[in-house]
Scaffold this active site. Structure first.
Site, PDB file in Angstrom:
ATOM      1  N   GLU A 186      -1.556  83.529  32.320  1.00  0.00           N
ATOM      2  CA  GLU A 186      -2.022  84.819  31.799  1.00  0.00           C
ATOM      3  C   GLU A 186      -3.408  84.673  31.184  1.00  0.00           C
ATOM      4  OE1 GLU A 186      -1.060  87.935  28.151  1.00  0.00           O
ATOM      5  OE2 GLU A 186       0.290  86.246  28.513  1.00  0.00           O
ATOM      6  N   GLU A 192       5.498  84.500  20.655  1.00  0.00           N
ATOM      7  CA  GLU A 192       5.893  85.881  20.978  1.00  0.00           C
ATOM      8  C   GLU A 192       6.714  85.906  22.262  1.00  0.00           C
ATOM      9  OE1 GLU A 192       4.331  88.914  23.839  1.00  0.00           O
ATOM     10  OE2 GLU A 192       2.671  88.335  22.518  1.00  0.00           O
ATOM     11  N   HIS A 193       6.298  85.091  23.244  1.00  0.00           N
ATOM     12  CA  HIS A 193       7.055  85.017  24.498  1.00  0.00           C
ATOM     13  C   HIS A 193       8.414  84.347  24.264  1.00  0.00           C
ATOM     14  CE1 HIS A 193       4.165  85.940  27.951  1.00  0.00           C
ATOM     15  NE2 HIS A 193       3.478  86.230  26.850  1.00  0.00           N
ATOM     16  N   HIS A 200       0.928  83.591  20.395  1.00  0.00           N
ATOM     17  CA  HIS A 200       1.159  84.243  21.684  1.00  0.00           C
ATOM     18  C   HIS A 200       2.363  83.619  22.399  1.00  0.00           C
ATOM     19  CE1 HIS A 200      -0.783  85.591  25.775  1.00  0.00           C
ATOM     20  NE2 HIS A 200       0.379  86.185  25.532  1.00  0.00           N
TER      21      HIS A 200
END
Length: 1999
Positions: free
Chosen positions: A1194, A1096-1097, A1093
């Site tokens: 998040e 991905e950022h 994750h």
């Protein structure tokens, strides 16, 4: 012809008499000739060879004349090597040669079988690949074969040409004695590990091999399994316990070195036996053998290969076997088999074996046999199974009797009847007439001559010879018969004593039972996968690499051009002469056309009667096969069936009836149907033969309905047996059925379709009705008027035969003439897939070419042989692994391609389609030798030897004379290469694009056997279509692997693979302007730090070519992308975007590819996006340290959403063994364990191109993408093994599990005691099993969707919960699929009730099944969804396929939804319990079951805060001074980086010219129809009509308006006056896509001074269902019913539960609604109706009002609203269908009432500023600020919209997201004129609101820096929304709802593009300089005691 290697005692089908094991037994006495006495001692005769003499090293040991067959038998033995040779000298032109070896298996690895294949794959003298197959077309052999039996291996051929005989003999002998046994051949023929894509070393490793695939096919045939089980369990202490052919799960244990040792051991001449038969010179064979081979060997002791007798058991044994569930068979409960096997005598006891064979015939053959009476007559089964008989193919002989299609409950009955039959037989003995009829039949078979007598003699003696028995004595049939007759005469109880000895007193008795297991195929697949894993795990990295190299080497060897000149070949001189002309005459005898043929028949007369039945009705014709089967077995009016059977067998060889469909061989324009009756008898019995024919034809009797019923059921049982064995034949029949009506009829009468027809026909008609129809058929058919006859007899006996024949004819009636022809009709192309649950395919393609006598037919026949030998065999068999393949053309003019036991289907069909391409490529290479070899292949068939009884049949049936045969043969020999080069082009245009049929199970699991027709005319395979790309071609480094057309979605799928890296690319070519690109990686984390994750950022935070901070967000305003995103799944990371602009597409493609392959992965970006320790006051190093980070915040937000927590825990606990046991997005308490180094390593490992998959969709040029990807990125990488990222299947649990988790107390939810959730999850199938996944998805809908579903009835309707929770449904997002059903908002004490109801529901569903209409409504909705067009179809396709693709599933096949629906329908049709069986398998018997419960914990947030604090404390305490300094420094660096001004010129951007043109929109028409304003739009809707009805409800009272959301939710779920809610739901789903109601707020877009409220009803349906759609709307609007208060109460409570779910996940939307509610009364009402306030209102309203009160209010609303007076309508449909749609629409309107007009507007009122904080116990905030600006059509609105985009990109994202750590932030202006700021998952609230308030300050500070580029980027951001694609059903929606015409839209768009910097500055000053008069602020988030102090505002706190 093909090599038919069999292992279960099978004999080649290429022999005219297909001898199965049981046939060998019955045929034991079938090869004999005369009854003359002759001496056995040869001294009295003159022979060529003398006993004791030596001939070329062979000593003749024994010579005897055998009068039975008129032959002389010799045995010789080679002195030096010990090889034994058996020579039969006989006047027969069809000479036979064979060499066999005794090869008892030592295990089940199939060593003998694989060696049999390898031996014929090249040898010392013939060192080329597979000379066996190459010789097929270099000879005219009548048989060439090799086979593996349980204890021997046989290599056999026969030929009528001596040159040919010697040629093949050399090949065979060199093959067995000096084979090459190459390792590559071992890999091809035996087994190998190989990559599924040979050139992709990252592709999945699978097992391949011809023998391996063959045995998988064999193990899918239940009859073979039963036979194997019999032998291995009856003789378990000998070699017979092993599978000689090989068990598929054992074959991979065979090594090449062991195979070589096996050859050295068992293929020694001393262990060999050679058989020679016929008239060719033996001396040449002996000389060649001695000099070339045997002289090099010395004799050795071969006792190691002898098999002893089996020890006798003291007690009987029982064995049970599972088997495949046959979807072509009877119902599951009757698909069992049972058999008893008893050990008999030693095979070498010849006389005893003969007598036991006779005894067997008496026990099982025909209606007079004991076991027929005892076991078959009671009619509790499908008759004898295929293994009933006497077996003498092993050392010990044995008898078996068994039944098929019997219920398990009848197994005991079988045992009882078996014993009773034995006792009864011993007591009563045998009827002498029955005994005599059996012996007579044996005698008649001795005289009967066959064309392949030599082969039959060998196969009937092979086992005896192998065990050292007396083969000479075995041929003296009449002598053994004589001895038996004497013994019967001397001892009346002789046979009873044998029964007593071998049956009653025999303890060596095996009872074998077999029952179907639905998991059989799946269990095998699992075992296979486990085997592969084991094999791979055993390999070193070096050997793993060798697999790839071997695959490439093998492919190269298969494709290599070889010099075949070393192989011998016949010449034209050898084959120039045709066969002799038979003496045929035609006469009219008693008005009957009669063909007479005088041939040497050995005192036998043969009779063939053909009755023309073309004039029968279709239904009568369909019953003819059944008529043929039962007709002769029912007896006559003079004799019952038992007596008549004895009479037939005592005088004739029985009567056979066959159906014949005879096409016209001259012009191919017509065809006839005939019923052929055949029989033969000894000349002395011919009179009786004709008398029996007369009695049968004139006096047939069908009145015994009980017997008829039994015969019918047995007939149907036998139909479905052996489909898998002869699958290619059935496939060709089915394929031909799609070409012509004659082919269709033939398939319906003889093929798979006939099975389906007979099952249905017998279900729908009583036995009496069937009897009457069969009687009528006989009465119509048996007439001289319809009859032609052929009689073959000797010249001497012909007059006598004709005399009896005339007498016979005189008795026959002369009825209505049925001699007519039917005109042949050809069909349009169509394609059928018969899905069958076995693991191999049988494929066929057929087209109509020319009839037999057309001049092109012989040329096409040559072409078929050429294509078979030079194209199909190398490609389909050698390269693709099918067991057999070929092409042929029949008399009927149909050209066929076929494959047999094929692991592939579409690949093979593609090969068929590409025949013309291959022929074109070969045209210049085609020489006379290749052509001549093809001609020889045709001559093999043309010159096939014919038995005396079959001479002249071609003329009799087909009307092909000898002259026409000779002309045809000459045409074959005269064919030249040049015409062949022309012909394929001619046929291709006309024919090579016809029908394809596949019979298979494939990876989709059990399915249907019946006709599965695709809707549509387009073929699957691409070979006959014009496409941009071609399979096998390489484009910029990418090889195109597979192209298919998908008619469901009108797209072309093209899969490519990069040769250098193995990167997969899936390209969807579709006429869609919204193009999509994506790249994804399989990312499998093994912790919960959120590695994939955060990566991905970071990947989108700058790269090598675009080294700017966060190019992803910056590109949002530099493109007009319709979608841009990146997402992390549980096992993949996906980077997709879509756009309608090609320049934009290329720009984004560059950004994305550089981001994933060359990201900067800067440490500061890691700190920003992932996590960091940072001082709370950034510039104060003494302030406390806190944890920050975008992903960290998040995931804190995600973990505060109960539904997300529940779903995440469900996945982690359901699939705990691998990556799914972790949180791929990251657990907030684990994220801080991640280091930047770990992240960089993760990228290096998982973002390699070999682990990547790219997706392209749309109409843009693919070649540009391929060129760019290859040159810029992939060419710089090499392939690596990506198996590390593959995910294995979850190991199923042996016991269910229970897990409980705590959750956050939701203060917006239900009461504390009801905030619980529970779910049961069950592991389903592998997600790559596409058909099974699809069917389970349908099953899931049936179980949970709507009021007719089982779980809805049992779990929802009792109303003890808030309805289903969000996890409910079928999940296929992971490697293993699973089903979940769960409830929300229930009490803890109801958990037990849930579990009990779940179990009860499962059991009840299994017992009662599913309602057919419910199933059909679900399937209809799926079909409707195929037609419905989405503007984001490409994205949807990507998201729906990513998981399957990620696990190497067949993504292309997954798009064939209509096929899967049809396949499921067929399964349901054939098996009424199909879905119940799935319920039983996956629900009732599934131990992998998780029960997850969740309850609120008031300390949940506090516990999290404490855990977070403790984690922070540990992190801080571990810091030294250096680390603390780094933290401080990094914080400052990060802030500086975030605030730094960057040059973004490196990023690509569109220009004005790229976006100048607005999208083209269709014309909208408005009319008033029946007083209703109606908007009409003609658009291509793909045969769907869309309806929108808007009812103005502004005139309702405030209380009524507040209930509209509830009204919308329940109105269509309560039923109507004419239909209860269940029936109405079924009606809706079966005709429409559902009828939906929703509230619509419509503010005036012109002046913003008023607003209206509307209730919108929407639906759509297929055009064919539009009438029903309007009828259902009418029914609902006029007859809605709300009386059921219990149901209404349940719906209300579920509604309240559902509206409070997901607030946190969409918190920014709720925050903006609530903030807007503080600005105007319209927005306030909107929030009350759809925002957070609505939840509170509904809870209070339900508490304060009874259900009855609410019901009455809802009724009143409907009574006011549903009126033409309040109504506006929009209809979108196609131009062609619009008139029809309007006709139904008018009828609909005329039924509606005209009530009080509520068409009014409310004045808009603006409110004073106010501020609200909704306190929620979540750790993040959702902030919003709103103020009123201007409405949509005001000239400032587009300027403000541009400004909102600018503020979002340049101010809010950098400040609120990057600096402050919120997950998202932005600004927008709506059509209602309200300007809003928002943040999402924000760790701050007041800081963010402060940022909103400082917008003007920032704008003022930046005013001088704003340039044209910044402005243009903001405009592009607006255009993204304005130009986004619209679905056909929504075109015109803006005009319909808001009155925004297309002209207004174009003007607005132009205004956006024309905005200037001055205009921008003007609106900034106008709307932002001063605080707005009408403003609202809202926070959704945790409590903040300092809120008012920090904001200096008065807040309303709502908790």
């Amino acid at each position: 012809m093909r090599r038919s290697v069999r292992y279960l005692n099978r004999v080649p089908r290429s022999l005219r008499r297909a001898l199965h094991v049981e046939d060998i037994v019955r045929g034991y006495c079938a090869e004999a000739a005369s009854h003359r006495e002759s001496p056995q001692v040869v001294a009295e005769r003159d022979y060529k060879y003398k006993e004791g003499q030596f001939y070329h090293g062979f000593q003749c040991e024994r010579v005897e004349y055998i009068p039975d067959f008129e032959l002389t038998s010799h045995t010789l033995r080679h002195k030096e090597s010990g090889l034994e040779l058996w020579y039969i000298d006989r006047n027969d032109t069809n000479n036979v040669f064979s060499i066999n070896f005794r090869t008892p298996p030592e295990d089940s690895t199939g060593a003998a079988h694989v060696l049999e294949h390898l031996a014929l794959n090249g040898s010392a003298k013939y060192s080329i690949r597979d000379p066996f197959f190459k010789m097929l077309n270099r000879s005219v052999a009548t048989n060439m074969n090799a086979l593996t039996a349980p204890d021997q291996t046989v290599y056999i051929f026969s030929s009528r040409n001596e040159t040919d005989f010697r040629n093949i003999q050399r090949i065979y002998l060199d093959s067995v004695f000096r084979p090459n046994l190459l390792y590559l051949d071992f890999l091809q023929e035996g087994w190998r590990l190989e990559h599924s894509h040979v050139h992709d070393r990252q592709s999945e490793i699978i097992i391949k091999g011809i023998v391996y695939n063959e045995m998988i096919g064999i193990f899918s045939e239940n009859s073979r399994l039963f036979r194997k089980g019999l032998m291995s369990n009856l003789l378990p202490e000998l070699a017979y316990k092993y599978t000689a052919g090989g068990d598929p799960l054992e074959i991979p244990n065979l090594t090449h070195s062991r195979l070589v040792q096996y050859h050295q051991k068992y293929y020694h001449p001393s262990n060999g036996r050679i058989f020679c038969y016929g008239s060719f010179d033996l001396m040449e064979t002996l000389e060649f053998l001695n000099e070339e081979y045997l002289c090099d060997y010395d004799a050795i002791d071969t006792s190691y290969s002898y098999i002893p007798l089996h020890p006798r058991w003291s007690f009987p044994r029982n064995v049970h076997l599972p088997c495949r569930l046959v979807n072509m068979g009877v119902s599951k409960e009757k698909q069992s088999q049972i058999g008893c096997a008893l050990l008999m005598c030693d095979r070498t006891a010849v006389q005893e074996v003969f007598e036991l064979n006779v005894l067997t015939e008496l026990l099982i053959r025909g209606p007079n046999s004991a076991f027929y009476k005892g076991l078959v007559d009671p009619n509790f089964s499908g008759g004898f199974n295929r293994h009933t008989g006497y077996y003498f193919t092993s050392r010990d002989t044995y008898f078996a009797v068994g039944l098929q299609d019997v219920r398990i409950a009848d197994f005991d009955r079988f045992h009882e009847l078996f014993q009773q039959t034995i006792h009864k037989t011993i007591i009563e003995g045998f009827d002498p007439m029955h005994v005599e009829s059996v012996l007579h039949n044996l005698e008649l078979n001795v005289r009967h001559r066959r064309a392949d007598d030599g082969n039959n003699i060998l196969f009937n003696s092979m086992a005896l010879w192998n065990h050292g028995g007396d083969v000479f004595a075995n041929l003296r049939i009449l002598e053994m018969m004589g001895r038996l007759r004497v013994r019967l005469r001397d001892n009346k109880n002789y046979l009873q004593q044998k029964v007593e000895k071998y049956f009653l007193a025999n303890s060596h008795k095996l009872t074998l039972t077999m029952s179907p297991d639905e998991s059989y195929s799946e269990n095998f697949r699992k075992a296979e996968r486990k085997l592969i894993y084991q094999k791979i795990n055993e390999l070193s990295p070096e050997k793993l690499g060798k697999i790839y190299q071997n695959g490439l080497q093998l492919e190269a060897a298969q494709k290599a051009k070889e010099n075949t000149n070393i192989l011998p070949c016949l010449s034209l001189d050898d084959v120039e002469e045709p066969m002799g002309n038979p003496q045929l005459t035609e006469r009219l005898i008693e008005s009957v056309p009669t063909q007479l043929c005088q041939v040497p028949t050995n005192d036998i007369t043969y009779l063939n009667c053909l009755f023309n039945i073309t004039a029968l009705s279709h239904e009568d014709a369909m019953l003819v096969p059944l008529f043929c089967s039962v007709f002769k077995n029912m007896g006559t009016s003079k004799h019952d069936f038992r007596e008549f059977d004895k009479m037939i067998l005592s005088k004739t060889a029985n009567f056979d009836f066959k159906l014949k469909v005879v096409e016209n061989v001259k012009d191919g324009k017509s065809y006839k149907m005939g019923l052929l009756m055949t029989t033969y008898a000894l000349d002395k019995n011919v009179k009786d033969m004709f008398a029996l024919c007369e009695e049968l034809l004139l006096d047939f009797e069908l009145n015994d309905t009980d017997r008829l019923k039994m015969l019918i059921e047995n007939y149907i049982s036998k139909l479905s047996v052996g489909i898998a064995v002869s699958g290619h034949t059935y496939a060709m029949l089915c394929s031909a059925a799609l070409v012509s009506d004659a082919g269709k009829l033939k398939s319906h009468l003889l093929g798979i379709d006939h099975i389906d027809f007979m099952k249905r026909y017998t279900q729908q008609n009583s036995t009496e009705e069937i009897r009457d129809r069969l009687k009528a058929i006989g009465a119509k058919v048996f007439s001289k008027s319809n009859m032609r006859v052929a009689i073959n007899t000797s010249e001497a006996f012909q007059p006598t035969a004709l005399e009896h024949y005339r007498t016979f004819l005189k008795k026959l009636p002369k009825l209505k003439n049925m001699n007519k022809k039917s005109q042949l009709k050809l069909f349009k192309p169509s394609f059928h897939h018969y899905a069958m649950n076995f693991p191999v395919n049988y494929c066929a393609k057929s087209f109509f070419a020319v009839p037999y006598l057309h001049e092109d037919h012989p040329v096409l026949r040559v072409l078929a042989k050429l294509v078979s030998a030079k194209y199909l065999l190398p490609v389909v068999r050698e390269q693709n692994g099918a067991y057999g393949t070929g092409a042929r053309i029949g008399y009927d003019g149909l050209f066929h391609f076929y494959s047999y036991r094929d692991p592939h289907s579409t690949r093979t069909l593609d090969v068929f389609d590409k025949t013309y391409e291959w022929l074109t490529a070969m045209s210049d290479k085609l020489d006379h030798q290749m052509l001549f070899e093809a001609k020889l292949g045709v001559l093999q068939l043309l010159d096939w030897p014919t038995a005396p009884g079959e001479v002249g049949l071609d003329y009799f049936i087909l009307r092909v004379s000898h002259e026409e045969y000779c002309k045809y043969r000459s045409r074959v020999l005269s064919a030249l290469p040049r015409p062949l080069r022309v012909l394929p082009g001619q046929t291709a245009g006309r024919c090579f694009k016809s029908t394809q049929v596949t019979l298979n199970e494939g990876k989709r699991g059990p399915s249907a056997e019946s006709k599965l027709a695709l809707d549509g005319d387009l073929p699957h395979i691409m070979g006959d279509r014009k496409y941009k790309y071609s399979e096998g071609q390489v484009y910029h480094g990418f090889q195109c692997e597979r192209i298919e057309y998908i008619p469901d979605f009108e797209l072309v799928s093209c899969t490519l693979r990069h040769l250098g890296t193995g990167t997969e690319l899936w390209y969807i070519d579709r006429n869609d302007t919204n193009n999509v690109f994506s790249i994804n990686f399989r990312t499998t984390p093994f912790d919960s730090t959120g590695l994939p994750h955060i990566l991905e950022h970071l990947a989108l935070c700058g790269s090598k070519n675009f080294p700017v901070r966060d190019p992803f967000f910056k590109m949002l305003n530099r493109s007009v992308a319709t979608f841009m995103n990146a997402m992390t799944g549980p096992d993949y990371t996906l980077y997709p975007f879509s756009t309608m602009n090609e320049v934009d597409f290329r720009n984004l493609q560059k950004i994305y590819l550089d981001a994933v392959f060359r990201p900067n992965l800067a440490y500061l970006d890691f700190l920003q996006e992932g996590w960091r320790l940072e001082h709370k006051e950034l510039n104060n190093r003494d302030s406390e340290l806190v944890i920050k980070g975008v992903v960290y915040n998040e995931m804190k937000g995600a973990f505060s959403e109960n539904s997300q927590v529940f779903i995440q825990n469900l996945l982690n606990n359901m699939l705990p063994d691998h990556t799914y046991g972790y949180v791929s997005g990251g657990n907030p308490l684990e994220i801080p364990k991640l280091t930047h180094t770990d992240l960089v390593k993760f990228h290096q490992k998982y973002y390699h191109p070999s682990n990547a998959r790219m997706f392209c969709y749309g109409s843009f040029d693919l070649l540009k993408t391929l060129a760019f990807v290859d040159s810029e990125y992939l060419s710089q990488h090499s392939r690596i093994d990506n198996s590390y990222s593959r995910i294995p299947n979850q190991r199923p649990w042996s016991q269910p599990r229970n897990v409980h988790i705590p959750s956050r107390l939701d203060n917006m939810g239900a009461t504390f005691d009801r905030q619980n959730q529970i779910a049961i999850a069950l592991l389903m199938c592998d997600s790559t099993d596409i058909q099974e996944s699809f069917e389970l998805n349908v099953l899931s809908d049936l179980l949970i969707r709507g009021p007719n579903s089982a779980f809805y009835k049992s779990l929802i309707e009792p109303n003890f919960s808030g309805g289903y929770n969000q996890s409910t449904g079928f999940s296929s997002d992971c490697r293993d699929t699973y089903f979940v059903v769960g409830l929300q908002d229930l009490r803890v004490e109801d958990f037990k009730r849930f579990n009990e109801l779940f179990d009860q529901t499962v059991q009840k569903t299994i017992e009662e099944g599913f309602e057919a209409q419910h199933i059909e409504s679900i399937l209809h909705n799926l079909e409707l969804s195929l037609k419905h067009q989405s503007p984001h179809f490409g994205n949807a396709l990507l998201f729906n396929s990513t998981s399957l693709w990620n696990h190497d599933g067949d993504i292309v096949s997954s798009l064939r939804v209509s096929e899967m629906i049809s396949q499921l329908r067929c399964c349901l049709k054939e098996n009424k319990n199909y879905l119940q069986q799935k319920m039983e398998k996956y629900f009732a018997n599934n131990t992998h079951k998780l029960t997850l419960t969740m309850s609120p914990d008031e300390m949940y947030e506090e516990n999290f805060k404490q855990a977070e604090a403790e984690m922070l404390r540990q992190k801080v305490s571990a810091l030294d001074s250096k680390k603390r300094k780094e933290i401080y420094t990094n914080g400052l660096k990060l802030e500086a980086s975030q605030k730094a001004k960057e040059c973004t010129d490196v990023l690509p951007c569109l220009t004005l010219s790229d976006v100048k043109e607005p999208p083209k929109l269709p014309t909208i028409e408005t009319k008033t129809i029946v007083d209703v304003p109606t908007q009409l739009c003609k658009v291509p809707t793909n045969e769907i009509s869309y309806l929108k009805c808007l009812f103005n409800i502004t005139g309702l009272t405030r209380d009524e308006l507040m209930l509209i959301p509830l009204f919308s939710n329940v109105i269509d779920d309560m039923g109507t006056k004419n239909h209860n809610f269940r029936d109405f739901d079924k009606l809706i789903l079966s005709k429409t896509a559902g009828i939906d109601f929703k509230l619509n707020f419509v503010e005036s877009v012109k002046d913003a001074k008023s607003y209206q409220l509307g209730l919108m009803m929407t639906t759509h349906a297929l055009d064919k269902n539009v009438k029903d759609m309007f009828g259902l709307c009418e029914e609902l609007l006029l007859n809605y019913k709300l009386d059921d208060t219990d149901r209404l109460k349940m719906l209300i409570e579920n509604y309240i539960s559902n509206i409070s779910v997901g607030i946190a996940s969409s918190g920014h939307l709720y925050a903006m609604l609530s903030a807007a509610a503080l600005v105007s009364d319209a927005a306030k009402l909107k929030s009350l109706l759809s925002g957070v306030d609505h939840i509170d209102f509904m809870k209070k309203y339900v508490e304060q009002n009874s259900t009855e009160d609410i019901r009455d209010r809802l009724k009143a609303i409907g009574a006011k609203v549903f009126s033409k007076s309040n109504m506006r309508v929009a209809i979108n449909t196609s131009e062609a269908f619009q008139p029809t749609a309007l006709e139904h629409y008018q009828n609909f309107l005329q039924k509606l009432p005209t009530l009080k007009d509520m068409n009014k507007s409310n004045e808009l009122k603006l409110l004073e500023p106010s501020f609200q904080h909704y306190v929620m116990n979540i750790p993040v905030n959702y902030c919003a600020k709103s103020f009123f600006a201007v409405p949509y059509l005001h000239e400032d609105h587009p300027v403000l919209r541009v400004l909102a985009k600018l503020v979002s990109a340049k101010y809010l994202l950098p400040v609120v997201r990057e600096q402050n750590g919120a997950y998202g932030a932005g600004a927008k202006i709506g059509s209602d004129g309200i300007f809003a700021f928002f943040s999402y998952r924000d760790p701050h609230s007041t800081k963010t609101l402060d940022a909103f308030d400082r917008t003007y300050d920032w704008l003022l500070a930046e005013s001088n820096k704003l340039d044209q580029q910044t402005l243009f980027e903001a405009k592009l951001g607006v255009l993204q929304q304005l130009d986004s694609p619209t679905a056909p059903g929504n075109i015109g929606i803006d005009f319909f709802l808001y009155g925004v015409s297309q002209e207004m839209f174009v003007k607005y768009r132009s205004r956006v593009l024309s905005v200037t910097l001055d205009e921008l500055q003007a609106v900034i000053d106008k709307y932002f300089k001063e605080e707005p008069q009408h403003v609202g602020k809202c926070i959704l988030g945790p409590a903040n005691e300092n809120l008012e102090q920090e904001t200096k505002l008065k807040w309303k706190i709502i908790s």
